[in-house]
Write a protein that holds these residues in place. Sequence first.
Motif, PDB file in Angstrom:
ATOM      1  N   GLU A  11       0.817  -1.212   0.000  1.00 10.84           N
ATOM      2  CA  GLU A  11       0.000   0.000   0.000  1.00 10.84           C
ATOM      3  C   GLU A  11       0.858   1.272   0.000  1.00 10.84           C
ATOM      4  O   GLU A  11       0.435   2.325  -0.491  1.00 10.84           O
ATOM      5  N   ILE A  12       2.093   1.167   0.519  1.00 10.12           N
ATOM      6  CA  ILE A  12       3.009   2.308   0.478  1.00 10.12           C
ATOM      7  C   ILE A  12       3.493   2.528  -0.955  1.00 10.12           C
ATOM      8  O   ILE A  12       3.677   3.670  -1.396  1.00 10.12           O
ATOM      9  N   VAL A  13       3.704   1.444  -1.692  1.00 13.46           N
ATOM     10  CA  VAL A  13       4.087   1.573  -3.099  1.00 13.46           C
ATOM     11  C   VAL A  13       2.978   2.274  -3.875  1.00 13.46           C
ATOM     12  O   VAL A  13       3.232   3.168  -4.701  1.00 13.46           O
ATOM     13  N   TRP A  14       1.728   1.905  -3.623  1.00 19.18           N
ATOM     14  CA  TRP A  14       0.606   2.600  -4.262  1.00 19.18           C
ATOM     15  C   TRP A  14       0.649   4.090  -3.928  1.00 19.18           C
ATOM     16  O   TRP A  14       0.460   4.948  -4.804  1.00 19.18           O
ATOM     17  N   ALA A  15       0.902   4.423  -2.671  1.00 17.78           N
ATOM     18  CA  ALA A  15       0.948   5.828  -2.266  1.00 17.78           C
ATOM     19  C   ALA A  15       2.074   6.569  -2.972  1.00 17.78           C
ATOM     20  O   ALA A  15       1.909   7.720  -3.393  1.00 17.78           O
ATOM     21  N   ALA A  16       3.230   5.909  -3.116  1.00 17.81           N
ATOM     22  CA  ALA A  16       4.369   6.546  -3.771  1.00 17.81           C
ATOM     23  C   ALA A  16       4.091   6.826  -5.239  1.00 17.81           C
ATOM     24  O   ALA A  16       4.629   7.781  -5.816  1.00 17.81           O
ATOM     25  N   LEU A  17       3.250   6.017  -5.863  1.00 15.84           N
ATOM     26  CA  LEU A  17       2.905   6.204  -7.273  1.00 15.84           C
ATOM     27  C   LEU A  17       1.780   7.218  -7.484  1.00 15.84           C
ATOM     28  O   LEU A  17       1.576   7.697  -8.605  1.00 15.84           O
ATOM     29  N   LYS A  56     -11.867  14.832 -16.623  1.00 16.29           N
ATOM     30  CA  LYS A  56     -10.999  13.677 -16.372  1.00 16.29           C
ATOM     31  C   LYS A  56      -9.641  13.878 -17.047  1.00 16.29           C
ATOM     32  O   LYS A  56      -9.581  14.273 -18.212  1.00 16.29           O
ATOM     33  N   ILE A  57      -8.581  13.595 -16.292  1.00 14.19           N
ATOM     34  CA  ILE A  57      -7.218  13.742 -16.812  1.00 14.19           C
ATOM     35  C   ILE A  57      -6.435  12.485 -16.461  1.00 14.19           C
ATOM     36  O   ILE A  57      -6.465  12.011 -15.318  1.00 14.19           O
ATOM     37  N   GLY A  58      -5.745  11.927 -17.453  1.00 10.61           N
ATOM     38  CA  GLY A  58      -5.003  10.690 -17.244  1.00 10.61           C
ATOM     39  C   GLY A  58      -3.582  10.930 -16.760  1.00 10.61           C
ATOM     40  O   GLY A  58      -2.952  11.946 -17.081  1.00 10.61           O
ATOM     41  N   ALA A  59      -3.068   9.992 -15.985  1.00  6.67           N
ATOM     42  CA  ALA A  59      -1.686  10.051 -15.516  1.00  6.67           C
ATOM     43  C   ALA A  59      -1.106   8.647 -15.492  1.00  6.67           C
ATOM     44  O   ALA A  59      -1.826   7.657 -15.319  1.00  6.67           O
ATOM     45  N   ASN A  60       0.196   8.570 -15.669  1.00  8.80           N
ATOM     46  CA  ASN A  60       0.921   7.315 -15.547  1.00  8.80           C
ATOM     47  C   ASN A  60       2.136   7.555 -14.670  1.00  8.80           C
ATOM     48  O   ASN A  60       2.771   8.618 -14.742  1.00  8.80           O
ATOM     49  N   SER A  61       2.470   6.587 -13.843  1.00  6.38           N
ATOM     50  CA  SER A  61       3.629   6.713 -12.969  1.00  6.38           C
ATOM     51  C   SER A  61       4.298   5.351 -12.821  1.00  6.38           C
ATOM     52  O   SER A  61       3.683   4.305 -13.066  1.00  6.38           O
ATOM     53  N   ALA A  62       5.557   5.378 -12.435  1.00  6.49           N
ATOM     54  CA  ALA A  62       6.302   4.133 -12.281  1.00  6.49           C
ATOM     55  C   ALA A  62       7.373   4.308 -11.207  1.00  6.49           C
ATOM     56  O   ALA A  62       7.852   5.421 -10.953  1.00  6.49           O
ATOM     57  N   LEU A  63       7.738   3.202 -10.589  1.00  3.36           N
ATOM     58  CA  LEU A  63       8.764   3.176  -9.554  1.00  3.36           C
ATOM     59  C   LEU A  63       9.888   2.260 -10.009  1.00  3.36           C
ATOM     60  O   LEU A  63       9.643   1.118 -10.422  1.00  3.36           O
ATOM     61  N   TYR A  64      11.117   2.784  -9.965  1.00  2.00           N
ATOM     62  CA  TYR A  64      12.302   2.051 -10.387  1.00  2.00           C
ATOM     63  C   TYR A  64      13.341   2.041  -9.275  1.00  2.00           C
ATOM     64  O   TYR A  64      13.321   2.891  -8.372  1.00  2.00           O
TER      65      TYR A  64
END
Length: 235
Positions: A153-159, A208-216
């Motif tokens: 759930e922290i990973v979700w928050a970070a994204l 509505k506005i789209g967004a994409n995010s990723a964690l590396y």
Amino acid sequence: MTEPSLLLAGRFNGPPGSANGGYACGVIAAQVPADVVEVTLVSPPPLDAALLVEERGPVYEVRPAGGDVVAVAKPAADPVDAVPPVLDIPAEAPIAVQDESHPFRSCFTCGPDRESGDGLRIFVRRIPGQSVLADRWIPDESLGDDDGVVRPEIVWAALDCPGGWAVLNRIPGGVAVLGRMTTRIDRCPRVGEVCVVVAASDWRDGRKIGANSALYTAGGELLAAARAVWIDVTA
């Protein structure tokens, strides 16, 4: 049969009085037996209140006892593509929003009023010559499980908020809130592991506005990716 319940603790707030959207989605997603989960927030998820999770066919509804639906979760139908990594973040790259214009200063993920070891303090920066935003993040020990692995759930928050700031780049001076988030986690980072969060926004349809995010990882290993729909509340 007793419905499973969950609670969103006060530490994990987003806007005042409600949970951080990404954190709430991540807690709810844990109730869905799927690798990629879509969570739609119907109303602001309340803090420090027991929420019941009820399976209704292919979806899971979340609500306080006797209350209206707060969120709906289900396995995602489409894969989640990852924003390419940005591993070289110039120290002089400007932060996407200045402190004085931050609409939710106490937000768990991106609030500048949160101390290290309390909030995530992810402040994505504008990368020169690119449309993506990025920041480094090192999760502290309060975010890990007994084995030192950061909780999903922290990973979700970070994204979450990095995508929100990419959205706000499209509506200068506006305010948007998370409406839907779909996330895949390939691996949760370990406490103390240097990570990089990247985010971009490439479409709008009315409010509505789209967004994409990723964690590396700092070396470019993809850890997790998300796509989201944000709602412009100033439109």
